[in-house]
Design a protein around this motif. Structure first.
Motif, short mmCIF file in Angstrom:
data_model
loop_
_atom_site.label_atom_id
_atom_site.label_comp_id
_atom_site.label_asym_id
_atom_site.label_seq_id
_atom_site.Cartn_x
_atom_site.Cartn_y
_atom_site.Cartn_z
N SER A 122 -13.73 66.75 -43.37
CA SER A 122 -13.92 64.97 -43.67
C SER A 122 -15.22 64.34 -42.79
O SER A 122 -15.32 65.17 -41.35
CB SER A 122 -12.34 64.81 -43.55
OG SER A 122 -12.24 63.65 -43.57
N ALA A 123 -15.08 63.59 -43.19
CA ALA A 123 -16.39 62.98 -41.89
C ALA A 123 -16.01 61.88 -40.88
O ALA A 123 -16.32 61.44 -40.51
CB ALA A 123 -17.20 62.28 -43.20
N ASP A 124 -14.33 61.88 -40.84
CA ASP A 124 -14.25 60.87 -39.85
C ASP A 124 -13.91 62.28 -38.50
O ASP A 124 -13.40 61.85 -37.60
CB ASP A 124 -12.27 60.58 -40.39
CG ASP A 124 -11.66 61.45 -41.30
OD1 ASP A 124 -12.06 63.03 -40.84
OD2 ASP A 124 -10.51 61.14 -41.12
N THR A 125 -14.11 63.54 -38.26
CA THR A 125 -13.85 64.34 -37.70
C THR A 125 -15.24 65.25 -37.99
O THR A 125 -15.19 65.46 -36.22
CB THR A 125 -12.68 65.62 -38.43
OG1 THR A 125 -13.10 65.98 -39.33
CG2 THR A 125 -11.16 65.01 -38.09
N VAL A 126 -16.47 65.28 -38.60
CA VAL A 126 -17.01 65.84 -38.39
C VAL A 126 -18.13 65.39 -36.89
O VAL A 126 -18.48 66.79 -36.57
CB VAL A 126 -17.27 66.41 -39.52
CG1 VAL A 126 -18.21 65.43 -40.39
CG2 VAL A 126 -18.50 67.61 -39.22
N PHE A 127 -18.41 64.23 -37.35
CA PHE A 127 -18.97 63.96 -36.18
C PHE A 127 -18.78 64.08 -34.71
O PHE A 127 -19.32 64.10 -33.66
CB PHE A 127 -19.30 62.54 -36.86
CG PHE A 127 -20.38 62.10 -37.82
CD1 PHE A 127 -21.94 62.72 -37.98
CD2 PHE A 127 -19.33 61.70 -39.38
CE1 PHE A 127 -21.97 62.55 -38.96
CE2 PHE A 127 -20.09 61.71 -40.22
CZ PHE A 127 -21.36 61.99 -40.55
N TYR A 128 -17.63 63.12 -34.61
CA TYR A 128 -16.87 63.38 -33.13
C TYR A 128 -16.99 65.04 -33.01
O TYR A 128 -17.57 65.34 -31.62
CB TYR A 128 -15.17 62.93 -33.19
CG TYR A 128 -14.68 63.97 -32.21
CD1 TYR A 128 -14.77 63.26 -30.98
CD2 TYR A 128 -13.70 65.02 -31.89
CE1 TYR A 128 -14.39 63.70 -29.69
CE2 TYR A 128 -12.68 65.88 -31.22
CZ TYR A 128 -12.83 64.68 -30.22
OH TYR A 128 -12.31 65.47 -28.53
N ARG A 129 -16.77 66.96 -33.77
CA ARG A 129 -17.16 67.58 -33.29
C ARG A 129 -18.19 68.27 -33.03
O ARG A 129 -18.74 68.27 -32.42
CB ARG A 129 -16.15 69.07 -34.77
CG ARG A 129 -14.40 68.49 -34.53
CD ARG A 129 -14.24 69.09 -35.82
NE ARG A 129 -14.69 70.81 -36.37
CZ ARG A 129 -14.28 72.08 -36.28
NH1 ARG A 129 -13.66 71.15 -38.13
NH2 ARG A 129 -14.32 72.51 -37.27
N ALA A 130 -19.52 67.50 -33.55
CA ALA A 130 -20.55 67.49 -34.15
C ALA A 130 -21.42 66.92 -31.83
O ALA A 130 -21.85 67.60 -31.31
CB ALA A 130 -22.01 67.44 -34.56
N SER A 131 -20.52 66.09 -31.93
CA SER A 131 -20.91 65.65 -30.45
C SER A 131 -21.06 66.19 -29.59
O SER A 131 -20.95 65.82 -28.50
CB SER A 131 -20.59 63.80 -30.20
OG SER A 131 -18.97 63.87 -30.40
N ARG A 132 -19.29 67.03 -29.57
CA ARG A 132 -19.25 68.07 -28.08
C ARG A 132 -19.84 69.32 -28.33
O ARG A 132 -19.33 69.89 -28.14
CB ARG A 132 -17.44 67.56 -28.83
CG ARG A 132 -16.31 66.33 -28.30
CD ARG A 132 -15.14 66.58 -28.82
NE ARG A 132 -15.08 67.10 -27.49
CZ ARG A 132 -13.95 67.29 -26.43
NH1 ARG A 132 -14.30 65.86 -26.23
NH2 ARG A 132 -13.77 68.09 -25.77
#
Length: 321
Positions: free
Chosen positions: A235-245
């Motif tokens: 889901s796009a509402d979490t994937v960018f956060y996970r990638a940024s970490r």
């Protein structure tokens, strides 16, 4: 040069003003010499320019491959116009020819204005589509690269309705393939790639749309079977956060805003736009022409500096994809 009515000429002058003599010897500007000289007057420690044919390595001057248009006098600062759009196009056209002739390795583009391009009769959606047409490439891909988060797009400058239609197994596979190839060329031996979902919560089992289950998930499975370290859809509402970490090296976004918003939020001044899938190498700033501040000495060349630095990495690594 980008659109000469915008901030392109002055941020280019800023960037080369901060270079050493050796770095200037490795740079070739493309554009109207008179416009560059005018822009140099807006900054401190203004560089001096010389036509390419008269360039002498080591003298500190910056070589310019000259491009002009007949209606140059009609170009107005901070205004959309056909002459400005035509000059912007001619500069890109000349830059492509220089790379194809072996006189340069990587193109770095300043921002252009799509409306001005269209007024001049050049009907492209921006640099990426223009470069694909000029090089005969069947397709191209937009990578937004930054230290914390990088995104590669399945589609970019199309309506949201058309973007949904472009979510196909073939396009997803091609996007992952070109992203993997680029990251390997840039020194990441085993890239970790994640594919963002299209619908809220990846469709929630079909409640909010079936494209994630019907199209994206099978495409990801097929890529994994081929040996790619690829995950998703997430889901796009979490994937960018996970990638940024640091969990993933690259996020494959399904459409323009899905990928642009998180990257620009995290690293607006240092994100670099990189064109993949072309037979030439190209980087760019990730901002626009800023007509509201153009030719006032207010523009900041930080983002262009990041694009130039990435271009030097491309040249050194020999990355083509």
């Amino acid at each position: 040069m980008g659109d000469p009515a915008g901030i392109g000429p002055e941020i280019i002058c800023q960037a080369v003003a901060g270079m050493s003599t050796a770095e200037r010897d490795g740079v070739l500007l493309v554009g109207d010499l008179a416009i560059y000289r005018r822009a140099a007057g807006l900054i401190d420690a203004a560089p001096d320019f010389v036509p390419l044919e008269q360039a002498v390595p080591g003298d500190g001057r910056v070589a310019v491959a000259e491009v002009s248009v007949a209606e140059r006098q009609s170009i107005a600062d901070g205004r959309i116009g056909a002459a400005a759009g035509d000059l912007a196009f001619r500069c890109v056209e000349r830059a492509v020819a220089l790379v194809q002739a072996g006189q340069a390795k990587v193109i770095v583009t300043a921002p252009l204005n799509k409306a001005a391009l269209h007024e001049a009769g050049h009907y492209y959606d921006g640099h990426t589509g223009m470069l694909a047409a000029l090089t005969g490439a069947p397709s191209s891909f937009m990578l937004l690269a930054s230290e914390r988060l990088s995104t590669l797009h399945v589609s970019t400058h199309v309506s949201l309705r058309e973007a949904i239609e472009r979510v196909t197994p073939e396009r997803i596979a091609a996007t992952v393939e070109v992203g993997h190839e680029h990251l390997v060329a840039m020194g990441i031996a085993s890239p970790r790639i994640v594919v963002a979902g299209l619908n809220p919560h990846c469709g929630e089992g079909g409640i909010f749309g079936d494209e994630d289950d019907r199209i994206i998930a099978p495409a990801v499975r097929a890529l994994r079977e081929r040996g790619f370290d690829v995950h998703g859809p997430i889901s796009a509402d979490t994937v960018f956060y996970r990638a940024s970490r640091g969990e993933f090296d690259l996020v494959v976004a399904q459409y323009h805003d899905q990928g642009h918003i998180p990257v620009k939020l995290i690293a607006f001044d240092t994100t670099v736009n990189v064109s993949l899938g072309l037979p030439i190498r190209r980087t760019s700033v990730d901002h626009g022409t800023a007509f509201d501040i153009a030719w006032q000495g207010k523009a900041d060349a930080t983002n262009l500096g990041a694009a130039i630095a990435y271009a030097r990495r491309l040249a050194k690594q020999g990355a083509v994809a």
